[in-house]
Write a protein that holds these residues in place. Structure first.
Motif, PDB file in Angstrom:
ATOM      1  N   LEU A 105     -25.630  19.211  -8.053  1.00 49.87           N
ATOM      2  CA  LEU A 105     -26.266  17.883  -8.070  1.00 49.87           C
ATOM      3  C   LEU A 105     -25.245  16.848  -8.561  1.00 49.87           C
ATOM      4  O   LEU A 105     -25.075  15.785  -7.948  1.00 49.87           O
ATOM      5  CB  LEU A 105     -27.503  17.910  -8.996  1.00 49.87           C
ATOM      6  CG  LEU A 105     -28.252  16.593  -9.137  1.00 49.87           C
ATOM      7  CD1 LEU A 105     -28.901  16.193  -7.807  1.00 49.87           C
ATOM      8  CD2 LEU A 105     -29.337  16.692 -10.217  1.00 49.87           C
ATOM      9  N   THR A 106     -24.533  17.179  -9.625  1.00 50.06           N
ATOM     10  CA  THR A 106     -23.504  16.259 -10.142  1.00 50.06           C
ATOM     11  C   THR A 106     -22.401  16.059  -9.107  1.00 50.06           C
ATOM     12  O   THR A 106     -21.903  14.947  -8.915  1.00 50.06           O
ATOM     13  CB  THR A 106     -22.904  16.801 -11.467  1.00 50.06           C
ATOM     14  OG1 THR A 106     -23.967  17.082 -12.359  1.00 50.06           O
ATOM     15  CG2 THR A 106     -21.962  15.802 -12.103  1.00 50.06           C
ATOM     16  N   ALA A 107     -22.010  17.150  -8.421  1.00 56.95           N
ATOM     17  CA  ALA A 107     -20.953  17.051  -7.396  1.00 56.95           C
ATOM     18  C   ALA A 107     -21.352  16.056  -6.311  1.00 56.95           C
ATOM     19  O   ALA A 107     -20.563  15.190  -5.925  1.00 56.95           O
ATOM     20  CB  ALA A 107     -20.682  18.428  -6.785  1.00 56.95           C
ATOM     21  N   ILE A 108     -22.584  16.166  -5.837  1.00 58.75           N
ATOM     22  CA  ILE A 108     -23.068  15.283  -4.751  1.00 58.75           C
ATOM     23  C   ILE A 108     -23.171  13.837  -5.252  1.00 58.75           C
ATOM     24  O   ILE A 108     -22.858  12.894  -4.527  1.00 58.75           O
ATOM     25  CB  ILE A 108     -24.445  15.786  -4.218  1.00 58.75           C
ATOM     26  CG1 ILE A 108     -24.337  17.201  -3.647  1.00 58.75           C
ATOM     27  CG2 ILE A 108     -25.077  14.788  -3.235  1.00 58.75           C
ATOM     28  CD1 ILE A 108     -23.937  17.354  -2.207  1.00 58.75           C
ATOM     29  N   GLN A 109     -23.605  13.671  -6.521  1.00 57.51           N
ATOM     30  CA  GLN A 109     -23.749  12.318  -7.080  1.00 57.51           C
ATOM     31  C   GLN A 109     -22.394  11.641  -7.304  1.00 57.51           C
ATOM     32  O   GLN A 109     -22.293  10.423  -7.290  1.00 57.51           O
ATOM     33  CB  GLN A 109     -24.461  12.374  -8.451  1.00 57.51           C
ATOM     34  CG  GLN A 109     -25.961  12.620  -8.378  1.00 57.51           C
ATOM     35  CD  GLN A 109     -26.562  12.829  -9.755  1.00 57.51           C
ATOM     36  OE1 GLN A 109     -25.905  13.296 -10.691  1.00 57.51           O
ATOM     37  NE2 GLN A 109     -27.826  12.488  -9.900  1.00 57.51           N
ATOM     38  N   SER A 110     -21.347  12.454  -7.523  1.00 56.66           N
ATOM     39  CA  SER A 110     -20.059  11.898  -7.925  1.00 56.66           C
ATOM     40  C   SER A 110     -19.238  11.286  -6.797  1.00 56.66           C
ATOM     41  O   SER A 110     -18.516  10.319  -6.998  1.00 56.66           O
ATOM     42  CB  SER A 110     -19.203  12.970  -8.607  1.00 56.66           C
ATOM     43  OG  SER A 110     -19.894  13.484  -9.706  1.00 56.66           O
ATOM     44  N   HIS A 111     -19.320  11.881  -5.597  1.00 57.41           N
ATOM     45  CA  HIS A 111     -18.484  11.369  -4.508  1.00 57.41           C
ATOM     46  C   HIS A 111     -19.013  11.840  -3.157  1.00 57.41           C
ATOM     47  O   HIS A 111     -19.490  12.972  -3.047  1.00 57.41           O
ATOM     48  CB  HIS A 111     -17.032  11.847  -4.674  1.00 57.41           C
ATOM     49  CG  HIS A 111     -16.048  11.005  -3.934  1.00 57.41           C
ATOM     50  ND1 HIS A 111     -15.783  11.193  -2.596  1.00 57.41           N
ATOM     51  CD2 HIS A 111     -15.279   9.966  -4.328  1.00 57.41           C
ATOM     52  CE1 HIS A 111     -14.882  10.314  -2.206  1.00 57.41           C
ATOM     53  NE2 HIS A 111     -14.565   9.546  -3.231  1.00 57.41           N
ATOM     54  N   SER A 112     -18.888  10.997  -2.149  1.00 56.57           N
ATOM     55  CA  SER A 112     -19.399  11.354  -0.822  1.00 56.57           C
ATOM     56  C   SER A 112     -18.549  12.433  -0.140  1.00 56.57           C
ATOM     57  O   SER A 112     -18.966  13.014   0.867  1.00 56.57           O
ATOM     58  CB  SER A 112     -19.454  10.111   0.061  1.00 56.57           C
ATOM     59  OG  SER A 112     -18.156   9.551   0.133  1.00 56.57           O
ATOM     60  N   ALA A 113     -17.372  12.729  -0.706  1.00 57.36           N
ATOM     61  CA  ALA A 113     -16.481  13.720  -0.086  1.00 57.36           C
ATOM     62  C   ALA A 113     -17.120  15.102   0.011  1.00 57.36           C
ATOM     63  O   ALA A 113     -16.692  15.919   0.826  1.00 57.36           O
ATOM     64  CB  ALA A 113     -15.179  13.818  -0.869  1.00 57.36           C
ATOM     65  N   VAL A 114     -18.115  15.387  -0.832  1.00 59.16           N
ATOM     66  CA  VAL A 114     -18.736  16.716  -0.763  1.00 59.16           C
ATOM     67  C   VAL A 114     -20.134  16.655  -0.129  1.00 59.16           C
ATOM     68  O   VAL A 114     -20.900  17.609  -0.252  1.00 59.16           O
ATOM     69  CB  VAL A 114     -18.812  17.424  -2.147  1.00 59.16           C
ATOM     70  CG1 VAL A 114     -17.433  17.699  -2.698  1.00 59.16           C
ATOM     71  CG2 VAL A 114     -19.650  16.636  -3.126  1.00 59.16           C
TER      72      VAL A 114
END
Ligand SMILES: [Zn+2]
Length: 225
Positions: A105-114
């Motif tokens: 969830l944090t990964a998706i919130q942090s940047h659109s690259a993932v």
């Protein structure tokens, strides 16, 4: 994109595809443990590169690296979940899976690259439903008296930072520093899936909710968190 970042993104793609080969129950535990070690080293590389990007005030790239760090963490937790299941420790396996979901969830919130990893988010929710029996969760009803922003330390709401948004390689959280608990409710969709009923007693017999095994010792705690 910064050249070092580009090189790392390629390495991230290669390594994660390689480690995902071992995200199955049937794979040998020794390979899963080896994959965890590789991912721990990869995450350290991501953290080191992120520190360089923060030092050069490249916020976009620092947030991208935060996103990759969290995605690596999620994969690491998934592998640890498979290992814990093989070690007959489903309670720890559950905590690993929930931590993997939070990291994604944090990964998706942090940047659109993932954003292309949405399918992986679905996979983690699917695993929760097929690997574990239904759980009963606890949700505390609290009155927040004091909270601060994890980015700048100001009282939350007084600064411009918003929880769940990335700032120079860090995700903003509302840190509750003072609160009163009013009640605790049983819920199906909680904010925190680590907080759940661990055991129950029926007819004088206490069982572990996850394994169904009889527990003989006196419990010191009824929920994990
Ligand atoms: Zn702030």
């Amino acid at each position: 994109m910064n050249e070092n970042v580009q090189v790392f993104v390629e390495q991230f793609n290669e390594s994660t595809i390689d480690c995902q080969k071992f995200c199955f129950m049937a794979r040998g535990k020794e390979f899963q443990e080896e994959a965890v070690q590789k991912l721990v080293a990869l995450k350290q590389q991501a953290s080191d590169l992120k520190a360089e990007l923060i030092a050069s005030c490249d916020e976009q790239s620092a947030n991208l690296l935060l996103s990759l760090e969290e995605a690596i963490e999620a994969l690491c937790y998934e592998l640890r979940m498979w290992i814990a299941l093989k070690e007959d420790d489903p309670n720890s396996a559950w905590d690993c899976l929930i931590s993997a979901q939070s990291a994604m969830l944090t990964a998706i919130q942090s940047h659109s690259a993932v954003s292309h990893l949405e399918g992986y988010v679905q996979r983690l929710h699917f695993l929760e439903k097929i690997l574990f029996p239904p759980q009963t969760f606890l949700s505390p009803g609290i009155v927040i008296e004091e909270s601060k922003c994890s980015i700048c330390g100001e009282e939350y709401g007084e600064c411009d930072h918003l929880k769940g948004k990335p700032y120079m390689g860090r995700i903003c959280a509302k840190e509750i520093t003072k609160a009163k608990i009013r009640e605790c409710s049983l819920v199906e969709e909680p904010a925190n899936r680590h907080a759940r009923i661990l055991r129950f007693t029926d007819g004088g017999i206490t069982r572990d909710v996850m394994t169904w095994r009889i527990i003989t010792e006196t419990p010191n705690e009824i929920v994990s968190d």
